[in-house]
Scaffold this motif. Structure first.
Motif, PDB file in Angstrom:
ATOM      1  N   ILE A 108      -6.210   0.825   1.978  1.00  0.00           N
ATOM      2  CA  ILE A 108      -6.812   0.071   0.873  1.00  0.00           C
ATOM      3  C   ILE A 108      -7.775  -0.962   1.456  1.00  0.00           C
ATOM      4  O   ILE A 108      -8.870  -1.164   0.948  1.00  0.00           O
ATOM      5  CB  ILE A 108      -5.732  -0.614   0.017  1.00  0.00           C
TER       6      ILE A 108
ATOM      7  N   LYS B 251      -0.594   3.787  -3.392  1.00  0.00           N
ATOM      8  CA  LYS B 251       0.075   2.516  -3.671  1.00  0.00           C
ATOM      9  C   LYS B 251       0.758   2.552  -5.039  1.00  0.00           C
ATOM     10  O   LYS B 251       1.907   2.130  -5.177  1.00  0.00           O
ATOM     11  CB  LYS B 251      -0.925   1.363  -3.618  1.00  0.00           C
ATOM     12  N   ALA B 252       0.058   3.073  -6.044  1.00  0.00           N
ATOM     13  CA  ALA B 252       0.632   3.149  -7.393  1.00  0.00           C
ATOM     14  C   ALA B 252       1.877   4.038  -7.400  1.00  0.00           C
ATOM     15  O   ALA B 252       2.894   3.704  -8.019  1.00  0.00           O
ATOM     16  CB  ALA B 252      -0.410   3.665  -8.377  1.00  0.00           C
TER      17      ALA B 252
ATOM     18  N   ALA C  76      -5.989   5.811  -1.598  1.00  0.00           N
ATOM     19  CA  ALA C  76      -5.149   4.670  -1.229  1.00  0.00           C
ATOM     20  C   ALA C  76      -4.575   3.990  -2.470  1.00  0.00           C
ATOM     21  O   ALA C  76      -3.392   3.641  -2.507  1.00  0.00           O
ATOM     22  CB  ALA C  76      -5.948   3.670  -0.399  1.00  0.00           C
ATOM     23  N   ARG C  77      -5.396   3.811  -3.473  1.00  0.00           N
ATOM     24  CA  ARG C  77      -4.915   3.201  -4.719  1.00  0.00           C
ATOM     25  C   ARG C  77      -3.870   4.077  -5.393  1.00  0.00           C
ATOM     26  O   ARG C  77      -2.876   3.579  -5.920  1.00  0.00           O
ATOM     27  CB  ARG C  77      -6.092   2.944  -5.655  1.00  0.00           C
TER      28      ARG C  77
ATOM     29  N   LEU D 188     -10.518   5.138  -0.566  1.00  0.00           N
ATOM     30  CA  LEU D 188     -10.087   4.034  -1.412  1.00  0.00           C
ATOM     31  C   LEU D 188      -9.338   4.546  -2.643  1.00  0.00           C
ATOM     32  O   LEU D 188      -8.284   4.019  -3.000  1.00  0.00           O
ATOM     33  CB  LEU D 188     -11.286   3.177  -1.834  1.00  0.00           C
ATOM     34  N   GLU D 189      -9.862   5.579  -3.282  1.00  0.00           N
ATOM     35  CA  GLU D 189      -9.203   6.130  -4.471  1.00  0.00           C
ATOM     36  C   GLU D 189      -7.841   6.719  -4.133  1.00  0.00           C
ATOM     37  O   GLU D 189      -6.863   6.508  -4.860  1.00  0.00           O
ATOM     38  CB  GLU D 189     -10.112   7.173  -5.125  1.00  0.00           C
TER      39      GLU D 189
ATOM     40  N   ASP E 200       0.873  -1.176   0.000  1.00  0.00           N
ATOM     41  CA  ASP E 200       0.000   0.000   0.000  1.00  0.00           C
ATOM     42  C   ASP E 200       0.910   1.225   0.000  1.00  0.00           C
ATOM     43  O   ASP E 200       2.098   1.093  -0.326  1.00  0.00           O
ATOM     44  CB  ASP E 200      -1.009  -0.024   1.160  1.00  0.00           C
TER      45      ASP E 200
END
Length: 123
Positions: A46, A62-63, A58-59, A55-56, A17
């Protein structure tokens, strides 16, 4: 960073994450520019986000962490302590000397963590 740290040799380095990495299959908690149990950084969750916005973010965190882990010259330095989940505490340092955590904070994908910090990523 103050303390002498061990540089880890990770043949595979992945983002779990925004603030957790996996070095050769072992989860590790990144501290950014922080010190164990005193300071660090936090990213949105996440797993079990409180809202779609979290959530968005978090993504995205992570990316971005994965991008930073793939930059040439990145180092993972082991502090020699573990967090409450028994994950080793590490610093991820980019070739320019910056921590990945400082990049994520500057880009709005993370926040400075200190004892007493309470995360809330929903507007």
């Amino acid at each position: 960073m103050g303390k002498i740290s061990t540089i880890l040799n990770c043949s595979q380095l992945l983002a779990v994450d925004g603030d957790t990495i996996k070095c050769d299959g072992e989860n590790m908690r990144d501290m950014g520019d922080g010190k164990p149990f005193v300071s660090g950084y936090d990213t949105p969750e996440i797993r079990r986000p409180k809202c779609q916005q979290e959530l968005e973010l978090a993504r995205a965190a992570k990316a971005r962490m994965q991008e930073l882990l793939m930059t040439p010259g990145v180092q993972v330095r082991d502090y020699g302590k573990t967090d409450r989940y028994k994950r080793p505490l590490v610093w991820v340092i980019l070739s320019n000397g910056r921590s990945d955590g400082s990049v994520l904070i500057a880009e709005g994908l993370a926040r400075v963590w200190m004892p007493g910090y309470e995360a809330y990523w929903c507007s």
